[in-house]
Design an enzyme around this catalytic site. Structure first.
Site: not given
Ligand code: ACO
Length: 339
Positions: A262, A119, A292
């Site tokens: 980004h 990214c 993204n």
């Molecule tokens: N729908 C419903 N529930 C979900 C989903 C979904 N799509 N995804 C996760 N959950 C659930 C999980 O199972 C978890 O439930 P549990 O507590 O019962 O196990 C709960 O939601 C919380 O999960 P978390 O992973 O803690 O959720 P978080 O608030 O951290 O959000 C997210 C996840 C959106 C992915 C966030 O961490 C994020 O945006 N991180 C950055 C990721 C990113 O930007 N990646 C790309 C980088 S750029 C590159 O180089 C490609």
């Protein structure tokens, strides 16, 4: 008598272009595939839909369209282009797709190559191209950011599949007078020791070759991501690198016209903007529509804001890319438009 050329040239951002796939996948549609919902995805990420390359489209084709847009915007003859860099982690050809783009663009005098930094790729490519222009060895460059992460997403993993989409964006850079420099400052960083929180690793599958020897088969596993670690990395490192860049350039955050980050997650954009007390109206965001798109997000967003008149000639833009590697970077840019 010929003029002695200046040792250092300025770099003008003179054109932009972009292209996105036809297919639009909404959060509600994703909910038919995995256990998720529009309310979960939009509240945690700000994403409402994303584009997915379908049959009849290719990443190379989108990249060509984006590059053509930037070339036309800059009012260039394609044969006057010296350099084409494609920032991507998902080329159609692992040997590199940039030469194909160069050919289809008609940039027959340009050297073309791919650059991979996930990214952060577009920013790394922009800075790389700038060096050739800065030292006078080249005059005109097209820098493309394009990715098709939907090819490498595990569509049954709700923790990652909701985030990504496909797209391409491009900018045209031209060497100019040093007093009209549009690449004011930059900083690039890598930390491979933290790389395991976001990977697209190759398949560890070995097959017999001849008696006593094996060979590895080609192929990649789907994207592996520790979302919380990536989130923490982004909200820690992006403000830090931007702060150093702004203070090192004696630029006060309130003098910025735009913050162009980004597009990974609206919560990351909001957290960075809050840190610098930058009002929401100055924070460019289109991830609601595209998710993204990895290396494409920054030029895709830039082109949208240039085309709809938000970004105007002379505007000062702070930009930052971050992602797998881990890699991250920031740059202070001034938009010029056609010279
Ligand atoms: N729908 C419903 N529930 C979900 C989903 C979904 N799509 N995804 C996760 N959950 C659930 C999980 O199972 C978890 O439930 P549990 O507590 O019962 O196990 C709960 O939601 C919380 O999960 P978390 O992973 O803690 O959720 P978080 O608030 O951290 O959000 C997210 C996840 C959106 C992915 C966030 O961490 C994020 O945006 N991180 C950055 C990721 C990113 O930007 N990646 C790309 C980088 S750029 C590159 O180089 C490609």
């Amino acid at each position: 008598m010929a003029e002695t050329p200046p040792i250092n040239y300025g770099i003008a951002l003179v054109g932009s272009g972009s292209a996105t796939p036809k297919q639009r996948l909404t959060n509600d549609q994703l909910g038919l595939r995995v256990d998720t919902s529009d309310s979960w995805i939009s509240s945690r990420t700000g994403i409402h839909s994303r584009r997915v390359i379908g049959s009849g489209e290719t990443l190379t084709g989108l990249s060509v369209r984006a590059a053509q847009g930037a070339t036309t915007f800059a009012r260039w003859d394609p044969e006057s282009i010296d350099l084409v860099i494609l920032a991507t982690s998902t080329p159609d050809d692992l040997f590199g797709s940039a030469p194909q783009i160069q050919a289809e663009l008609g940039a027959k005098n340009a050297v073309a190559f791919d650059l991979t930094a996930a990214c952060s790729g577009f920013l790394f490519a922009l800075v790389t191209a700038s060096q050739f222009l800065r030292n006078g060895s080249m005059r005109r460059a097209i820098v493309i950011g394009a990715d098709q992460l939907t090819r490498w997403v595990n569509w049954d993993d709700r923790r990652s599949c909701v985030l990504f989409g496909d797209g391409a964006g491009a900018i045209a850079l031209e060497a100019t007078d040093i007093n009209h420099d549009g690449v004011i400052a930059f900083s690039l960083k890598s930390d491979g020791s933290r790389g395991d929180c976001l990977n697209l690793p190759n398949v560890q599958n070995f097959q017999p070759l001849v008696e006593g020897l094996v060979h590895q088969t080609g192929g990649f596993l789907p994207i592996q991501m520790n979302g919380q670690e990536v989130y923490k990395f982004a909200v820690r490192e992006v403000p830090s690198i931007l702060e150093d860049l702004l203070s090192g350039s004696n630029v006060a955050p309130e003098t910025l016209d735009w913050l162009l980050l980004h597009q990974a997650n609206q919560r990351i954009l909001d957290a960075v903007a809050d840190r610098f007390s930058i009002p929401k109206t100055k924070v460019l965001s289109n991830l609601a529509n595209y998710g993204n798109t990895s290396a494409a997000t920054i030029p895709l967003m830039l082109d949208e804001a240039v085309q709809d008149g938000r970004i105007k000639r002379g505007d000062l833009i702070a930009t930052s890319g971050f992602g797998a590697g881990l890699s991250w970077g920031a740059a202070l840019l001034r938009w010029q438009g056609p010279i």
